[in-house]
Design an enzyme around this catalytic site. Structure first.
Site, PDB file in Angstrom:
ATOM      1  CG  ASP A  33      -2.108   0.892   1.120  1.00 56.94           C
ATOM      2  OD1 ASP A  33      -2.445   1.308  -0.010  1.00 56.94           O
ATOM      3  OD2 ASP A  33      -2.720   1.194   2.155  1.00 56.94           O
ATOM      4  CG  HIS A  53      -7.179  -1.795  -4.354  1.00 56.51           C
ATOM      5  ND1 HIS A  53      -8.366  -1.205  -3.940  1.00 56.51           N
ATOM      6  CD2 HIS A  53      -6.955  -2.836  -3.518  1.00 56.51           C
ATOM      7  CE1 HIS A  53      -8.830  -1.874  -2.895  1.00 56.51           C
ATOM      8  NE2 HIS A  53      -7.997  -2.859  -2.623  1.00 56.51           N
ATOM      9  CG  HIS A  99      -5.912  -1.780   0.573  1.00 54.25           C
ATOM     10  ND1 HIS A  99      -6.853  -1.277  -0.296  1.00 54.25           N
ATOM     11  CD2 HIS A  99      -5.001  -0.788   0.749  1.00 54.25           C
ATOM     12  CE1 HIS A  99      -6.519  -0.035  -0.627  1.00 54.25           C
ATOM     13  NE2 HIS A  99      -5.400   0.284  -0.009  1.00 54.25           N
ATOM     14  CG  HIS A 154      -4.922   3.342  -3.940  1.00 51.42           C
ATOM     15  ND1 HIS A 154      -3.559   3.478  -3.777  1.00 51.42           N
ATOM     16  CD2 HIS A 154      -5.385   2.836  -2.766  1.00 51.42           C
ATOM     17  CE1 HIS A 154      -3.235   3.076  -2.558  1.00 51.42           C
ATOM     18  NE2 HIS A 154      -4.322   2.682  -1.919  1.00 51.42           N
TER      19      HIS A 154
HETATM   20 ZN   LIG Z   1      -4.381   2.154   0.075  1.00 51.75          ZN
END
Ligand SMILES: [Zn+2]
Length: 387
Positions: free
Chosen positions: A176, A262, A276, A259
């Site tokens: 992340d 993601h 995540h 992101h």
């Molecule tokens: Zn994140």
């Protein structure tokens, strides 16, 4: 996205506290914020730290009320927690756990009009410091970002909890946090707005870049230390990079393609159950490909993230180059209007994104093989998504 009246802004939590054993001082830092705290955690986390949290609050003459967290930050779970706040008369809500619990608690505290605090049990995401929550559907697909007018009043990070947890959580946090600089760099280049609602300040961008450097210097020894449940200076630095630097860096430096990819990946059921930061890492490699980044830069990123234990092939997130329909759905979801992929300094079509996603499979395998690193292992989804 820039306008002539554009502003630059940076936002942050009221206080960030980090250290080995910091949980024992939760009551001391909580007392100035409220008189009737509501602690929210799932049963696993409460089993690990419930007694220490209770002792700390009692020592500060605070009442101890704990509510069980449902597991996924859905709109329904947020509404339920608002009801608990109203029923208990809480004036500050405290999330103890991972990103999911924090997302639900922040959203509930805002809706109920009280203060909110985060106490991460792992350093797996940069959720603890931000003034936003990610809301998911009951089956773990990305639903929406919710933005709040302020960050948590307190973020309390006990590094011994991080060291006691499986190293995989810390590795996910690295995934992340590595994206933070890649995305802030793109946002700066595009003169795009950040999650904080303005152009990035020099400070926001600098924190994102600092996070990147700290991670490259400390992640591998820190992960080894945590495998033995030890808190070392490298662990302290990595936890700060994953949590504070990346937290401020993503929010006030800007999110971009990684992101958004993601969020697109959560539309494919094959990826459910991955952390995540694992899915974000696929986004980072893909963003580098979309940018046409120097080959050596992509190579270094693949080698480093393989050593950290992060996925950088489709195989490792349950997908393959033959999953045409799934990859198309991922790409469509990642490029919907409003997604942060539009903060990139150039346009990206779903077609281009599908090609970039497919390309990482062979290239990552080649890089890993040439570097004598392990070949990817197929991921098989087995549970609902966690943030
Ligand atoms: Zn994140």
């Amino acid at each position: 996205m820039a306008a002539s009246s554009a502003i630059r802004t940076i936002i942050s939590p009221g206080r960030y506290v980090q250290g080995k054993g910091a949980l024992s001082r939760l009551g001391e830092f909580l007392a100035p914020l409220g008189k009737t705290p509501l602690l929210v955690s799932d049963d696993v986390v409460w089993g690990i730290l419930g007694q220490r949290a209770t002792d700390s609050l009692r020592a500060a003459q605070l009442p101890v009320t704990r509510e069980r967290f449902g597991g996924i930050p859905t709109a329904a779970e947020v509404t339920r927690l608002v009801g608990v706040i109203e029923r208990t008369g809480a004036d500050v809500i405290v999330a103890l756990g991972g990103g999911s619990a924090m997302d639900a608690v922040k959203a509930a505290g805002f809706l109920a009009g009280i203060r909110w605090v985060t106490v991460p049990s792992v350093a797996s995401t940069d959720a603890p410091t931000s003034a936003l929550s990610v809301i998911y559907t009951a089956d773990g697909a990305f639903e929406e970002y919710r933005f709040f007018p302020k960050n948590p009043d307190l973020v309390l990070m006990d590094t011994q909890l991080v060291a006691d947890a499986p190293a995989a959580f810390l590795a996910a946090g690295v995934g992340d946090a590595l994206a933070t600089w890649l995305e802030a760099r793109a946002t700066r280049q595009a003169h795009a707005n950040t999650m904080a609602g303005g152009l990035p300040t020099l400070a926001g961008t600098a924190l994102a870049e600092l996070s990147w450097g700290v991670i490259w210097d400390n992640a591998l020894p820190a992960l080894d230390a945590v495998r033995d449940h030890q808190v070392t200076p490298a662990v302290e630095k990595l936890v700060e990079a994953n949590t504070l630097l990346s937290g401020l860096g993503f929010e006030s430096g800007g999110l971009a393609a990684a992101h958004a990819i993601h969020n697109g990946l959560t539309a494919a059921h094959q990826t459910h159950g991955l952390a995540h930061g694992q899915k974000v890492n696929i986004g980072s490699v893909t963003q580098l490909v979309l940018e046409g980044a120097p080959t050596q830069e992509i190579r270094d990123f693949i080698e480093f993230t393989t050593r950290v234990g992060l996925p950088n092939t489709l195989t490792e997130v349950g997908l393959s180059v033959d999953d045409e329909d799934d990859l198309r759905r991922v790409a469509e979801a990642a490029t919907v209007p409003g997604e942060t992929i539009h903060n990139m300094p150039f346009d990206i079509t779903p077609d281009e994104l599908v090609s970039a996603l497919k390309s990482i499979e062979r290239f990552s395998r080649t890089v890993r093989s040439e570097a004598h690193l392990p070949a990817p292992v197929q991921y098989v989804a087995h549970q609902v998504d966690t943030h």
